[in-house]
Structure formats: structure tokens, C-alpha cells
Design a protein around this motif. Structure first.
Motif, mmCIF file in Angstrom:
data_model
loop_
_atom_site.group_PDB
_atom_site.id
_atom_site.type_symbol
_atom_site.label_atom_id
_atom_site.label_comp_id
_atom_site.label_asym_id
_atom_site.label_seq_id
_atom_site.Cartn_x
_atom_site.Cartn_y
_atom_site.Cartn_z
ATOM 1 N N GLN A 1 5.293 -17.682 -0.852
ATOM 2 C CA GLN A 1 4.719 -17.376 0.456
ATOM 3 C C GLN A 1 5.325 -16.078 0.987
ATOM 4 O OE1 GLN A 1 2.048 -19.064 1.674
ATOM 5 N NE2 GLN A 1 2.171 -20.136 -0.294
ATOM 6 N N THR A 2 6.195 -16.141 1.998
ATOM 7 C CA THR A 2 6.834 -14.934 2.522
ATOM 8 C C THR A 2 8.142 -14.709 1.770
ATOM 9 O OG1 THR A 2 5.880 -15.349 4.689
ATOM 10 C CG2 THR A 2 7.732 -13.827 4.589
ATOM 11 N N VAL B 1 -6.696 -13.812 7.414
ATOM 12 C CA VAL B 1 -5.303 -14.284 7.384
ATOM 13 C C VAL B 1 -5.019 -15.010 6.077
ATOM 14 C CG1 VAL B 1 -3.652 -15.823 8.493
ATOM 15 C CG2 VAL B 1 -5.140 -14.378 9.891
ATOM 16 N N GLY C 1 -4.732 -8.631 -1.364
ATOM 17 C CA GLY C 1 -3.970 -9.004 -0.178
ATOM 18 C C GLY C 1 -4.430 -8.290 1.075
ATOM 19 N N TYR D 1 -5.654 -13.801 -3.751
ATOM 20 C CA TYR D 1 -4.876 -12.611 -3.368
ATOM 21 C C TYR D 1 -5.196 -11.429 -4.286
ATOM 22 C CZ TYR D 1 -1.945 -15.614 -0.407
ATOM 23 O OH TYR D 1 -1.494 -16.454 0.561
ATOM 24 N N THR E 1 3.529 -14.057 -3.720
ATOM 25 C CA THR E 1 3.029 -14.633 -2.469
ATOM 26 C C THR E 1 2.528 -16.049 -2.689
ATOM 27 O OG1 THR E 1 2.376 -12.423 -1.726
ATOM 28 C CG2 THR E 1 1.422 -14.288 -0.569
ATOM 29 N N SER F 1 -4.473 -12.530 2.940
ATOM 30 C CA SER F 1 -3.578 -11.376 3.104
ATOM 31 C C SER F 1 -2.171 -11.724 2.642
ATOM 32 C CB SER F 1 -3.537 -10.941 4.576
ATOM 33 O OG SER F 1 -4.822 -10.585 5.039
ATOM 34 N N TYR F 2 -1.463 -10.687 2.155
ATOM 35 C CA TYR F 2 -0.057 -10.878 1.835
ATOM 36 C C TYR F 2 0.692 -11.242 3.112
ATOM 37 C CZ TYR F 2 -1.182 -8.414 -2.522
ATOM 38 O OH TYR F 2 -1.726 -8.044 -3.714
ATOM 39 N N THR F 3 1.574 -12.238 3.013
ATOM 40 C CA THR F 3 2.281 -12.722 4.205
ATOM 41 C C THR F 3 3.624 -12.038 4.415
ATOM 42 O OG1 THR F 3 3.162 -14.519 2.839
ATOM 43 C CG2 THR F 3 1.169 -14.972 4.110
ATOM 44 N N SER F 4 4.080 -11.254 3.461
ATOM 45 C CA SER F 4 5.367 -10.582 3.596
ATOM 46 C C SER F 4 5.193 -9.251 4.317
ATOM 47 C CB SER F 4 5.999 -10.351 2.220
ATOM 48 O OG SER F 4 6.142 -11.564 1.510
ATOM 49 N N GLU F 5 6.311 -8.721 4.814
ATOM 50 C CA GLU F 5 6.285 -7.419 5.463
ATOM 51 C C GLU F 5 5.988 -6.329 4.439
ATOM 52 O OE1 GLU F 5 6.474 -6.857 8.614
ATOM 53 O OE2 GLU F 5 6.908 -8.915 9.234
#
Length: 705
Positions: A447-448, A382, A536, A531, A443, A385-389
Motif C-alpha cells: 500500500q503506502t 483514488v 498509478g 495500477y 503499492t 492511483s499510487y498511494t505513496s508520496e
């Protein structure tokens, strides 16, 4: 009639003789200061006893005062109290001044003693007659003395200087302190060199740059001037290099005595520690009877104790350090002996206790590691990893690529948008970026994010990454004009000056990884690197690549004859015949350039053209040459074994993923690849590299049928 009496009004004042009370009604004064009584507390018991004995002696002609507890207070004549207090105050002040002077004198003496000890520091151990007579210790004593002699000799060679010092002394006869100055010889400290700026260095440098620029502007029209200028620049660099080496050698020579002293001191400490270890073995035979590992650990403890004691005591005698080391070794030996005796008396109990402890540790580690491993894996995945969709990541990447496409369109239309120039000179970095660098940066910073929230930031980072500058330059050139006189029919020629307009187009590309340290906080920068290292945990989200990271090979367009590639030796022979050419003028002028450019790609294209191939024709490695081969399925990554004569070999010198240089493959012997390259030091040369050389980006595989 009743008489009224004024009420007493008492006030307090501070005078030279101390505090007093004043009756405003009667004018009577009374001294209330106890300063003399408090000042006596500052005296030592010996001084107070001497003063009491002197006060107890009767004055000639006067009876001795009664100092019994029941005696009435002594009468005082009017006016004598202030005089007595003033005398007492003067004696007290004189005593205080003397005390201050004695303290300053003692402090100066202690400081002088410490400095003398520091100057006379030594690493020589003091041995007793009994120790020198012990045969087992004599070799180590001799080594210690020899090392100490070498240290004293090395310290004697250190340069000395005379230092003016001030010391405070106390004269017992007069009871006063005095300060005197004297010269003291001490070791000159090492001078690590503080740069002394020459006020003329900067103007001289600017003048040199101006002259070189002027020569650069005209050297392209005259090969002789260009050669002389390059020779002069080489001579300047050689002179600067020689001057720097002379300064370094001179400085190294000056610091040689200090290096020799440090080396000798280290050798002396080692010899002393070895002696102390042998002394501990001699005094404690149980150490010698232990196993080799125990003896090794004992020796290391003795060395550490000796080094620690010497460092803590500074310039004090090494005798104390040796004594402390002996005590520590003896104490450790006694503790080891007791532990061994206890184990010998209770072997079974000790084994059971050790086994139970190991079993407990193993069970606890097994129970805790399972949960920690599971939670650590989850947190690691977690946290990296990239936090965006995924859709947002791809959309933002496409928006950034659209900005790069628009930049390329602007560069392609420069000549149309800026007409009227005689020449357009391009100095362009490649246009492109690492998608994971952009996603990692956004990121770590946001963040997101979504395309809307990241739009302003990608515009800002794009303007920082790419810098496009257009600079106009005007040169005065000459052309030959012929004219005929209509009356005489005489024809004349003359050199006519004219203005030659040049537009310089320069594009600089700074990777996002170079910009990130100046735009992110330390915490964000650390996350950016995490990242980027893990991609990511989505290495394939932007397409391309392979999950295992191995280089791919596209050989769908390669023509094989009996399983091998025959190559073309004719193009290789043609390229080898050009070895020795300097400047590359035949190749870049053939390509269409009016002046010199980086001509390695032009040379390869010229060789292919000489062999009857109209393609590939490229002047840039990364933006033109590599895409030509990759788009046709004729590309082999570094390590491809089936290379043939005539293939193109691309190099990535700085490891940024972009091709910087290209040459032609002559052949391979299974261990090395042999090439002929243009613009290798501005000349055509034959070179060779290991097949696994890290700077080889890949091969462009040519078809000759």
C-alpha cells in the motif's frame, strides 16, 4: 414369632424370545416383550385381514373362541406362552426377509427398465394420422422422420461392447430372491485417452540429451559434423511430428462414429423443434397474424421448451417432450391473445401508462446518475492511483536503479576479477525494468511505502529478477608443434593436446510482471494489474514518455537534403552481396569473437565498416545499438515515413519493449519496407514487412555526409 417375608426384587433381561421380568425372590419369570404386536404393524392391511380371518377359523375338535368385547381372557397353559412367542417371531422375521427381497427385486427391475430405456432412446416424434394428413405439416413431418432415420443409422454405427451385469429377481413360487449374471450389449463409451507412460521414455530422453550435448561440444570445430548433427535433429523432429500426427489421425478415426451421432442428434432436435413450431402456428392462427418479431420470439421459446424437456426427461420418449412443448406453446399463444385483446380495448390507457413509466425511469436515472457518476469518478481515480508520496516513489525507483548499476559494474569487471581463462563467453539479457511495474507491485503489496519500508522488498524482488551465473568449462584442444632433432636435423610436427579454459557468463532477467503472479495474492494481483494499466494516474512521475502514449521521434541529428534523406545505396549493395552466407563467421570474427554469437548486430556493424564508417559498432541491439542512435538524436519510431537506404531497422519480437533483432533498410514502396538481415535463420536474407508491422521497434537513421 413374627415371620419376615423377603421383599420382591424385580429385574429385566433380554432373551431370544424377547424382554422378560424375573422375580429374584420367587424365581418367577414373566414375558413383557411386545415385539410380536409391534411386528404386525409392518404388514399391509390385506395381509393383516387375511391373518385375522385365518385366526378366526375354529380348529377341528375345539370350540371357537369367544372374541366378543365382554368375553374373559383366554386361559393359557403353563409353558405355552414362550413357544407361541417364538413361533410368532419366526414368522415375523420370515415376513421381513421376504419384504426386503421384494424391495430389492423391484429396485433391480426399475434399474433394468431405466437402462433399457436409455439404450433404446430415440429422438423420433410420434405423429397422429390427422397430423400426417395435414398438408401444411407434411414437409416438416418428412424432415423430422428423415432426421430421426439418420440419427438411428448413426447410432447403429457406434461400437458396441458386451457388459456383464447382475440382476436381482424374486421367485413368487418359493418366496425367495435370487441373483443371476448375464451379458448385455451396450454402446461403448468414448475413450478420451489416458496417457500411458512408457517407463523407458525418460531414460531414452536422457540418453538422447547426453548424446546431443556431446556432439554439441565438438561440432564447432568441424562444420561437417555440425551440418550432419543439424540434419539428424531435423529428422528426429520430423519423425516425432509424424508419429504424433499418426496418433491423432487414428484417434480421430475412432471417434468419428460418436461425432456423426452427435451431429445427427443435433439435426434431429432442430427438425423436431421446427415441426413443433409449425404445429403451434397451425393450432394457433393468432401467432401467424402477429408481427415478425413476435413470431421469432415465439419460435425461440418453443425451441427452448423442447430442449429443456428432452434434457430433463433424459432417455424417456420424445413424445412427452413434444406434448409438453405443444402445451407450452398453446398457453403462450393464449396469453398473447389476451394481452393483445386488452390493448385493443384500452389503447389510450396503455399508451399513457407506458409514457408515464418511461418518464419516471428517465428522471430517476438522471437524478441517480449524477451522484453516482461523481462518486464513481472520485472512487475510480483514488482506487487506481499510487498511494505513496511522489518523493518516496522516485527515491525507491532510484534505489532499485542503483542495484542494477552495481550489477552492470560486476559484469564489466568479470574478466578482471576472474583472470586466467582463455575465453569468456557472454549470454546476457538486458539490464533494466519498467519503473511502473515496480511501483505497481510495491503499492499492491505494501500500500503506502517509503524507501526504508520498501528496502527489504526491493532487494528480494531484485534477486528474483536477475540471476547471474558463472560456469567454468574445460575443452581439450590440439595445437601443432614443430621440433627439430639436433643430431639429425630432422624436423617433425605433431598434434599436442592442451586444456582450453572457458568461463561462461549468463545473466537472466525476468520482468517483474512475470514474477508478480507467484508473489501476490489474487486480490493483490488484480490491484497490481489495475495500477500498471493506469500507471498509478502518474504516467510522467519517473520521467520520459508522453501523456497521450504516442511514440516520439527525435530527429534533431538527422541531415536532410532538400527535405529528404538520400541514404547510401553502396552499403545496401554490399549487404545484398552477402545474401546466402550461413553461420555469420566473417562478421562475428571481425567483431572480435572467437566463436559464434547471435550475429545480426555484428553483420550491420560490419556493413557500416565496409562503407567507411567506424561507428556505430555494436554487438547487442537493446543495450548498445538503440542507445547509440537515441543519444545522437538519430532515432525514428515505428511509422516514421522518411526512412532511407542504409538505415538500421530494429525489431521487438516478443513485445516487451526491448530490441531483439536488427537489419539494414533497402528501401520502401510506401506500403512495405524491404530489408537485408543477418542471422535470419542463421543466414543472410532479404525480407520485407508492412510499414505498420507491430514488431518494428524503430529505425536508426544514418548520416552519410
Amino acid at each position: 414369632m413374627k415371620q419376615y417375608k423377603a421383599r420382591d426384587k424385580i429385574t429385566q433381561k433380554m432373551t431370544r424370545d424377547g424382554a422378560i421380568e424375573v422375580n429374584a425372590a420367587t424365581g418367577k419369570q414373566k414375558r413383557i416383550s411386545k415385539r410380536a404386536r409391534e411386528a404386525t404393524l409392518l404388514k399391509t392391511p390385506e395381509q393383516q385381514a387375511a391373518q385375522d380371518a385365518q385366526a378366526a377359523q375354529p380348529i377341528p375338535g375345539n370350540p371357537a373362541p369367544d372374541i366378543s368385547p365382554n368375553a374373559p381372557p383366554l386361559p393359557h397353559a403353563p409353558g405355552t406362552e414362550a413357544a407361541q412367542d417364538t413361533g410368532t417371531a419366526e414368522r415375523v422375521l420370515e415376513h421381513i426377509d421376504g419384504a426386503h427381497t421384494r424391495r430389492a427385486s423391484k429396485k433391480a427391475a426399475r434399474k433394468a427398465q431405466a437402462e433399457a430405456e436409455s439404450r433404446a432412446r430415440t429422438s423420433r416424434l410420434q405423429f397422429t394420422e390427422e397430423e400426417r394428413a395435414t398438408p401444411e405439416l407434411q414437409p416438416y413431418i418428412k424432415k423430422s422422420d428423415k432426421a430421426a432415420d439418420r440419427l438411428d443409422e448413426a447410432r447403429a454405427k457406434i461400437p458396441k461392447e458386451k457388459k456383464l451385469v447382475r440382476e436381482r429377481t424374486f421367485d413368487e413360487a418359493t418366496g425367495k430372491g435370487k441373483t443371476r449374471l448375464r451379458f448385455e450389449e451396450r454402446e461403448k463409451p468414448q475413450n478420451y485417452g489416458s496417457p500411458h507412460k512408457n517407463p523407458l521414455s525418460r531414460p531414452t530422453q536422457e540418453a538422447g540429451i547426453f548424446v546431443h550435448n556431446k556432439i554439441h561440444s565438438v561440432e564447432k570445430d568441424n562444420s561437417g559434423v555440425e551440418g550432419a548433427h543439424k540434419s539428424e535433429e531435423t529428422a528426429e523432429k520430423a519423425a516425432k511430428y509424424g508419429a504424433r500426427k499418426v496418433k491423432e489421425g487414428y484417434r480421430s478415426h475412432k471417434l468419428k462414429p460418436y461425432r456423426a451421432a452427435a451431429k445427427a442428434e443435433k439435426a434431429a432436435q432442430k427438425a423436431n423443434a421446427n415441426y413443433l413450431y409449425q404445429k403451434a402456428l397451425h393450432d394457433n392462427p393468432q401467432i401467424a397474424a402477429s408481427n415478425p418479431f413476435s413470431r421469432y420470439m415465439q419460435k425461440q421459446r418453443i425451441k427452448k421448451q423442447y430442449a429443456k424437456t428432452v434434457k430433463a426427461q433424459g432417455a424417456k420418449s420424445v413424445k412427452n417432450a413434444a406434448e409438453n412443448t405443444r402445451k407450452a406453446a398453446k398457453k403462450t399463444a393464449e396469453g398473447t391473445k389476451k394481452a393483445i385483446a386488452f390493448v385493443g380495448r384500452h389503447p389510450a390507457g396503455v399508451c399513457i401508462a407506458i409514457g408515464a413509466l418511461l418518464l419516471f425511469i428517465m428522471i430517476s436515472s438522471a437524478l441517480s446518475s449524477c451522484g453516482a457518476m461523481f462518486s464513481g469518478m472520485i472512487n475510480g481515480i483514488v482506487g487506481t492511483s499510487y498511494t505513496s508520496e511522489d518523493a518516496d516513489l522516485v527515491a525507491v525507483e532510484n534505489n532499485y536503479a542503483a542495484l542494477e548499476t552495481d550489477l552492470q559494474r560486476r559484469i564489466d569487471n568479470i574478466e578482471r576479477d576472474n583472470p586466467g581463462y582463455d575465453e569468456y563467453r557472454y549470454d546476457l539479457d538486458s539490464i533494466g525494468h519498467n519503473p511502473h511495474e515496480l511501483a505497481s507491485y510495491l503499492t499492491a503489496l505494501l500500500q503506502t511505502y517509503t524507501p526504508a519500508t520498501a528496502q527489504a522488498e526491493i532487494q528480494r524482488i531484485f534477486e528474483l529478477q536477475y540471476t547471474l551465473t558463472l560456469t567454468e568449462e574445460v575443452e581439450i584442444r590440439y595445437r601443432t608443434e614443430t621440433s627439430t632433432d639436433p643430431d639429425t636435423g630432422e624436423t617433425t610436427t605433431e598434434e599436442v593436446p592442451y586444456e582450453y579454459f572457458i568461463l561462461n557468463i549468463k545473466l537472466e532477467n525476468k520482468p517483474i510482471s512475470e514474477l508478480a503472479p507467484g508473489l501476490l495474492t489474487p486480490e493483490q494481483l488484480e490491484m497490481f494489474r489495475v495500477y500498471l494499466e493506469t500507471s498509478g494516474n502518474k504516467p510522467l512521475i519517473f520521467g520520459g514518455g508522453s501523456p497521450d502514449g504516442n511514440p516520439s521521434e527525435d530527429l534533431s541529428g538527422v541531415q536532410l537534403v532538400n527535405g529528404t534523406r538520400p541514404g547510401n545505396t553502396a552499403v545496401v549493395d554490399r549487404a545484398k552481396s552477402q545474401v546466402g552466407n550461413v553461420g555469420g563467421q566473417p562478421y562475428w570474427s571481425w567483431y572480435g569473437f572467437n566463436s559464434r554469437v547471435e550475429w545480426c548486430a555484428c553483420f550491420v556493424s560490419w556493413c557500416y565498416n565496409q562503407a567507411g564508417k567506424s561507428e556505430p559498432r555494436f554487438a547487442a541491439c537493446q543495450s548498445q545499438g538503440v542507445p547509440w542512435f537515441q543519444s545522437r538524436g538519430q532515432w525514428g519510431a515505428r511509422g516514421y515515413e522518411n526512412i532511407a537506404p542504409g538505415d538500421a531497422i530494429f525489431f521487438d519480437w516478443d513485445g516487451d519493449g526491448s530490441a531483439d533483432h536488427v537489419g539494414l533498410v533497402i528501401g520502401t514502396d510506401g506500403q512495405r519496407v524491404y530489408t537485408v538481415e543477418g542471422n535470419s535463420g542463421d543466414a543472410c536474407k532479404i525480407k520485407s514487412y508492412p510499414l505498420d508491422y507491430g514488431c518494428i521497434k524503430g529505425y536508426g537513421l544514418m548520416n552519410w555526409n
